[in-house]
Scaffold this active site. Structure first.
Site, short mmCIF file in Angstrom:
data_model
loop_
_atom_site.label_atom_id
_atom_site.label_comp_id
_atom_site.label_asym_id
_atom_site.label_seq_id
_atom_site.Cartn_x
_atom_site.Cartn_y
_atom_site.Cartn_z
N GLY A 1 0.82 -1.22 0.00
CA GLY A 1 0.00 0.00 0.00
C GLY A 1 0.84 1.26 0.00
CG ASP A 2 3.29 2.13 3.21
OD1 ASP A 2 2.23 2.76 3.42
OD2 ASP A 2 3.84 1.43 4.08
#
Length: 317
Positions: A268-269
Protein backbone atom coordinates in the site's frame (compact mmCIF):
# COMPACT_ATOMS: atom_id res chain seq x y z
CA UNK A 1 24.66 20.00 -8.32
CA UNK A 2 22.81 18.25 -5.49
CA UNK A 3 19.76 16.23 -6.46
CA UNK A 4 17.73 18.39 -4.03
CA UNK A 5 19.18 21.80 -4.90
CA UNK A 6 16.11 22.68 -6.96
CA UNK A 7 13.80 21.73 -4.07
CA UNK A 8 11.82 18.54 -3.61
CA UNK A 9 8.99 17.28 -5.79
CA UNK A 10 7.49 15.33 -2.89
CA UNK A 11 7.69 15.88 0.87
CA UNK A 12 6.62 13.00 3.10
CA UNK A 13 5.78 13.90 6.70
CA UNK A 14 5.51 10.67 8.61
CA UNK A 15 6.88 7.66 10.38
CA UNK A 16 10.27 5.98 10.18
CA UNK A 17 10.57 2.49 11.68
CA UNK A 18 12.72 -0.54 11.91
CA UNK A 19 10.63 -3.59 10.99
CA UNK A 20 11.20 -6.86 12.85
CA UNK A 21 10.00 -9.50 10.38
CA UNK A 22 8.86 -12.95 11.57
CA UNK A 23 7.81 -15.72 9.18
CA UNK A 24 5.23 -18.40 10.04
CA UNK A 25 3.39 -21.11 8.15
CA UNK A 26 0.15 -19.48 9.25
CA UNK A 27 -0.90 -16.81 11.71
CA UNK A 28 -1.37 -18.05 15.29
CA UNK A 29 -4.75 -18.21 16.96
CA UNK A 30 -5.21 -16.28 20.25
CA UNK A 31 -3.27 -18.06 22.99
CA UNK A 32 -1.37 -20.25 20.52
CA UNK A 33 2.41 -20.49 20.21
CA UNK A 34 4.00 -21.26 16.85
CA UNK A 35 7.59 -21.73 15.77
CA UNK A 36 8.69 -19.18 13.19
CA UNK A 37 11.65 -17.97 11.26
CA UNK A 38 13.16 -14.66 10.28
CA UNK A 39 13.82 -12.32 13.17
CA UNK A 40 15.84 -9.87 11.07
CA UNK A 41 15.35 -6.08 11.05
CA UNK A 42 14.63 -4.10 7.90
CA UNK A 43 13.77 -0.43 7.27
CA UNK A 44 10.08 0.44 7.39
CA UNK A 45 7.44 2.88 8.62
CA UNK A 46 4.62 4.08 6.38
CA UNK A 47 6.20 7.48 5.86
CA UNK A 48 9.65 6.14 5.06
CA UNK A 49 8.20 3.46 2.78
CA UNK A 50 6.27 6.07 0.82
CA UNK A 51 9.30 8.33 0.56
CA UNK A 52 11.48 5.53 -0.79
CA UNK A 53 8.79 4.50 -3.28
CA UNK A 54 8.43 8.07 -4.55
CA UNK A 55 12.19 8.56 -4.85
CA UNK A 56 12.66 5.31 -6.76
CA UNK A 57 9.99 6.49 -9.24
CA UNK A 58 12.13 9.53 -10.00
CA UNK A 59 10.73 12.18 -7.64
CA UNK A 60 13.12 14.41 -5.71
CA UNK A 61 11.88 13.47 -2.24
CA UNK A 62 12.36 14.88 1.26
CA UNK A 63 11.42 13.19 4.54
CA UNK A 64 10.20 14.95 7.68
CA UNK A 65 10.23 12.74 10.78
CA UNK A 66 12.36 11.40 13.62
CA UNK A 67 14.40 8.39 14.70
CA UNK A 68 15.85 7.43 18.06
CA UNK A 69 19.47 7.39 19.16
CA UNK A 70 19.55 3.59 19.28
CA UNK A 71 21.08 0.88 17.10
CA UNK A 72 17.85 0.59 15.09
CA UNK A 73 18.15 4.09 13.62
CA UNK A 74 20.82 3.27 10.99
CA UNK A 75 18.71 0.32 9.85
CA UNK A 76 15.59 2.49 9.63
CA UNK A 77 17.40 5.12 7.54
CA UNK A 78 19.46 2.83 5.33
CA UNK A 79 17.25 2.59 2.24
CA UNK A 80 16.12 6.21 2.53
CA UNK A 81 19.79 7.14 2.18
CA UNK A 82 20.28 4.68 -0.67
CA UNK A 83 17.30 6.19 -2.52
CA UNK A 84 18.82 9.68 -1.99
CA UNK A 85 15.90 10.98 0.05
CA UNK A 86 16.70 14.33 1.68
CA UNK A 87 16.96 13.63 5.43
CA UNK A 88 17.74 17.18 6.55
CA UNK A 89 14.46 17.37 8.48
CA UNK A 90 14.78 13.99 10.21
CA UNK A 91 15.47 14.57 13.90
CA UNK A 92 17.42 12.24 16.21
CA UNK A 93 15.62 11.96 19.56
CA UNK A 94 16.76 10.34 22.82
CA UNK A 95 15.16 6.89 23.08
CA UNK A 96 14.05 4.18 20.68
CA UNK A 97 13.36 4.37 16.97
CA UNK A 98 9.84 3.36 15.93
CA UNK A 99 9.36 -0.40 15.71
CA UNK A 100 6.97 -2.55 13.68
CA UNK A 101 6.72 -6.28 14.38
CA UNK A 102 5.58 -7.95 11.17
CA UNK A 103 4.33 -11.54 11.09
CA UNK A 104 4.30 -12.91 7.54
CA UNK A 105 2.52 -16.13 6.57
CA UNK A 106 3.34 -18.52 3.72
CA UNK A 107 0.43 -17.05 1.73
CA UNK A 108 2.00 -13.58 1.83
CA UNK A 109 -0.55 -12.15 4.28
CA UNK A 110 0.76 -10.14 7.23
CA UNK A 111 -0.17 -8.79 10.63
CA UNK A 112 1.67 -5.79 12.07
CA UNK A 113 2.04 -4.30 15.56
CA UNK A 114 3.56 -0.80 15.60
CA UNK A 115 5.36 0.84 18.55
CA UNK A 116 5.69 4.59 17.74
CA UNK A 117 8.98 5.37 19.53
CA UNK A 118 10.53 8.56 18.11
CA UNK A 119 7.63 9.00 15.69
CA UNK A 120 5.52 10.24 18.60
CA UNK A 121 7.91 13.20 18.99
CA UNK A 122 7.21 14.58 15.50
CA UNK A 123 5.25 17.50 16.94
CA UNK A 124 3.74 20.53 15.16
CA UNK A 125 6.79 22.62 16.05
CA UNK A 126 9.09 20.24 14.18
CA UNK A 127 6.75 20.28 11.19
CA UNK A 128 6.74 24.10 11.23
CA UNK A 129 10.53 23.99 10.85
CA UNK A 130 10.02 22.10 7.60
CA UNK A 131 7.70 24.80 6.19
CA UNK A 132 10.24 25.89 3.51
CA UNK A 133 10.08 22.38 2.04
CA UNK A 134 6.30 22.08 2.32
CA UNK A 135 5.78 25.45 0.65
CA UNK A 136 7.74 24.56 -2.49
CA UNK A 137 7.12 20.84 -3.06
CA UNK A 138 4.20 20.20 -5.45
CA UNK A 139 3.02 17.22 -3.37
CA UNK A 140 2.89 16.62 0.40
CA UNK A 141 2.18 13.08 1.67
CA UNK A 142 0.69 12.36 5.11
CA UNK A 143 -0.35 9.24 7.03
CA UNK A 144 -1.50 8.32 10.55
CA UNK A 145 1.68 7.08 12.28
CA UNK A 146 2.66 10.49 13.67
CA UNK A 147 0.50 12.73 15.91
CA UNK A 148 -2.55 13.88 13.96
CA UNK A 149 -2.05 17.50 14.98
CA UNK A 150 1.32 17.38 13.23
CA UNK A 151 -0.25 16.02 10.06
CA UNK A 152 -2.83 18.81 10.27
CA UNK A 153 -0.03 21.38 10.57
CA UNK A 154 1.71 20.00 7.49
CA UNK A 155 -1.56 19.97 5.52
CA UNK A 156 -2.27 23.58 6.47
CA UNK A 157 1.18 24.81 5.42
CA UNK A 158 1.05 22.95 2.11
CA UNK A 159 -2.52 24.01 1.26
CA UNK A 160 -1.85 27.67 2.10
CA UNK A 161 1.05 27.52 -0.36
CA UNK A 162 -1.23 26.04 -3.03
CA UNK A 163 0.34 22.57 -2.92
CA UNK A 164 -1.35 19.20 -3.28
CA UNK A 165 -1.86 17.04 -0.18
CA UNK A 166 -2.19 13.25 -0.26
CA UNK A 167 -3.71 11.90 2.96
CA UNK A 168 -3.34 8.16 3.51
CA UNK A 169 -5.67 7.37 6.41
CA UNK A 170 -3.59 4.44 7.60
CA UNK A 171 -3.48 2.78 10.00
CA UNK A 172 -7.28 3.00 9.95
CA UNK A 173 -8.33 6.09 11.88
CA UNK A 174 -10.92 8.82 12.15
CA UNK A 175 -9.68 11.93 10.37
CA UNK A 176 -10.04 15.47 11.72
CA UNK A 177 -12.33 17.52 9.48
CA UNK A 178 -9.59 19.86 8.24
CA UNK A 179 -7.34 16.97 7.29
CA UNK A 180 -10.18 15.31 5.37
CA UNK A 181 -10.88 18.58 3.54
CA UNK A 182 -7.22 18.93 2.59
CA UNK A 183 -7.04 15.45 1.05
CA UNK A 184 -6.49 15.51 -2.72
CA UNK A 185 -6.65 12.56 -2.84
CA UNK A 186 -7.70 10.74 0.29
CA UNK A 187 -6.16 7.26 -0.13
CA UNK A 188 -7.83 4.46 1.83
CA UNK A 189 -8.36 0.73 1.62
CA UNK A 190 -11.86 -0.64 2.04
CA UNK A 191 -11.68 -0.85 5.86
CA UNK A 192 -10.12 2.60 6.23
CA UNK A 193 -12.78 4.07 3.92
CA UNK A 194 -15.56 2.82 6.20
CA UNK A 195 -13.88 4.16 9.34
CA UNK A 196 -13.19 7.60 7.83
CA UNK A 197 -16.76 7.85 6.52
CA UNK A 198 -18.19 6.76 9.86
CA UNK A 199 -16.41 9.65 11.58
CA UNK A 200 -16.90 12.25 8.84
CA UNK A 201 -18.88 15.48 9.32
CA UNK A 202 -22.61 14.89 9.00
CA UNK A 203 -22.51 11.30 10.23
CA UNK A 204 -25.10 10.87 12.96
CA UNK A 205 -23.71 9.95 16.36
CA UNK A 206 -24.65 6.44 17.36
CA UNK A 207 -25.44 5.51 13.77
CA UNK A 208 -24.49 2.07 12.53
CA UNK A 209 -20.93 2.31 11.17
CA UNK A 210 -20.66 1.95 7.39
CA UNK A 211 -19.82 -1.49 6.09
CA UNK A 212 -16.52 -1.85 4.27
CA UNK A 213 -17.11 -2.06 0.50
CA UNK A 214 -16.35 -5.40 -1.14
CA UNK A 215 -16.84 -4.53 -4.82
CA UNK A 216 -15.66 -1.67 -7.06
CA UNK A 217 -19.27 -0.48 -7.32
CA UNK A 218 -19.64 -0.29 -3.54
CA UNK A 219 -16.26 1.41 -3.23
CA UNK A 220 -17.26 4.00 -5.82
CA UNK A 221 -20.46 4.74 -3.91
CA UNK A 222 -18.48 5.15 -0.67
CA UNK A 223 -15.94 7.38 -2.41
CA UNK A 224 -18.79 9.64 -3.54
CA UNK A 225 -19.90 9.94 0.09
CA UNK A 226 -16.34 10.81 1.14
CA UNK A 227 -16.28 13.52 -1.52
CA UNK A 228 -19.54 14.87 -0.15
CA UNK A 229 -17.99 14.84 3.35
CA UNK A 230 -15.20 17.14 2.18
CA UNK A 231 -12.38 15.22 0.49
CA UNK A 232 -11.25 16.82 -2.79
CA UNK A 233 -10.70 13.43 -4.45
CA UNK A 234 -10.69 9.81 -3.26
CA UNK A 235 -8.75 6.67 -4.13
CA UNK A 236 -9.99 3.38 -2.63
CA UNK A 237 -7.64 0.40 -2.90
CA UNK A 238 -9.31 -3.02 -2.97
CA UNK A 239 -6.40 -5.46 -3.15
CA UNK A 240 -7.07 -8.03 -5.86
CA UNK A 241 -10.18 -6.12 -6.97
CA UNK A 242 -8.08 -3.15 -8.05
CA UNK A 243 -8.48 0.54 -7.31
CA UNK A 244 -11.33 3.04 -7.56
CA UNK A 245 -10.53 6.68 -8.37
CA UNK A 246 -13.22 9.32 -7.86
CA UNK A 247 -13.16 13.11 -8.03
CA UNK A 248 -15.79 15.73 -8.84
CA UNK A 249 -15.26 15.29 -12.58
CA UNK A 250 -14.71 11.59 -13.20
CA UNK A 251 -14.87 8.06 -11.79
CA UNK A 252 -12.77 5.08 -12.84
CA UNK A 253 -12.02 1.52 -11.79
CA UNK A 254 -8.47 0.28 -12.40
CA UNK A 255 -8.11 -3.51 -12.25
CA UNK A 256 -5.26 -5.07 -10.29
CA UNK A 257 -2.28 -6.49 -12.16
CA UNK A 258 -2.20 -10.30 -11.88
CA UNK A 259 0.90 -11.38 -9.95
CA UNK A 260 1.76 -14.20 -7.57
CA UNK A 261 1.81 -12.72 -4.08
CA UNK A 262 5.12 -13.20 -2.30
CA UNK A 263 4.92 -10.50 0.38
CA UNK A 264 2.21 -7.87 0.83
CA UNK A 265 4.13 -5.86 3.47
CA UNK A 266 4.46 -2.25 2.31
CA UNK A 267 2.52 -2.70 -0.93
CA UNK A 268 0.00 0.00 0.00
CA UNK A 269 2.86 2.37 0.73
CA UNK A 270 4.43 1.55 -2.64
CA UNK A 271 1.11 2.60 -4.20
CA UNK A 272 0.99 5.90 -2.30
CA UNK A 273 4.62 6.79 -3.02
CA UNK A 274 4.27 6.04 -6.72
CA UNK A 275 1.00 7.99 -6.82
CA UNK A 276 2.78 11.00 -5.28
CA UNK A 277 5.62 10.77 -7.80
CA UNK A 278 3.14 10.61 -10.69
CA UNK A 279 1.16 13.61 -9.47
CA UNK A 280 4.38 15.57 -8.89
CA UNK A 281 5.38 15.10 -12.51
CA UNK A 282 2.02 16.38 -13.69
CA UNK A 283 -0.03 13.24 -14.35
CA UNK A 284 -3.79 13.34 -13.92
CA UNK A 285 -5.00 11.45 -10.85
CA UNK A 286 -6.29 8.39 -12.73
CA UNK A 287 -3.08 8.13 -14.76
CA UNK A 288 -0.91 8.44 -11.67
CA UNK A 289 -3.04 5.76 -9.99
CA UNK A 290 -2.58 3.47 -13.01
CA UNK A 291 1.19 3.64 -12.62
CA UNK A 292 0.85 3.17 -8.86
CA UNK A 293 -1.22 0.00 -9.35
CA UNK A 294 1.63 -1.49 -11.38
CA UNK A 295 4.22 -0.43 -8.79
CA UNK A 296 2.20 -2.02 -5.97
CA UNK A 297 1.85 -5.25 -7.98
CA UNK A 298 5.63 -5.33 -8.48
CA UNK A 299 6.11 -4.88 -4.73
CA UNK A 300 3.69 -7.72 -3.90
CA UNK A 301 5.63 -10.05 -6.20
CA UNK A 302 8.94 -9.39 -4.39
CA UNK A 303 9.99 -9.94 -0.76
CA UNK A 304 10.33 -7.13 1.75
CA UNK A 305 8.86 -3.66 2.01
CA UNK A 306 11.22 -0.94 0.78
CA UNK A 307 13.52 -3.56 -0.73
CA UNK A 308 10.69 -4.72 -3.01
CA UNK A 309 10.04 -1.34 -4.64
CA UNK A 310 10.85 -0.89 -8.33
CA UNK A 311 13.17 1.69 -9.81
CA UNK A 312 12.19 3.63 -12.91
CA UNK A 313 13.90 1.22 -15.27
CA UNK A 314 12.41 -1.96 -13.81
CA UNK A 315 9.72 -3.65 -15.95
CA UNK A 316 6.33 -3.46 -14.25
CA UNK A 317 3.54 -6.06 -14.41
Amino acid sequence: MSRHQAGPDVVVVGSINADLVLTVARHPHPGETLLGGGGHSTPGGKGANQAVAAALRGARTAMVGAVGDDAAAPVALSLLREAEVDLGQVAVRPGPTGLAVVTLSETGENTIVVVPGANATVDPGWVERAAPLLEVAPVCVLQGEIPLESAETAARIAREAGRRVIVNAAPALALPTELLRAADPLVVNEHEAAIVLGSAPGTARGAEPPRAPTTPEEATAMARLLLAAGARSVVVTLGGAGVVVVDHDAESHLPARPVEAVDTVGAGDAFVGALAAGLARGLELANAAEDAVAVAAYAVAHPGAQASYPRLGDPLP
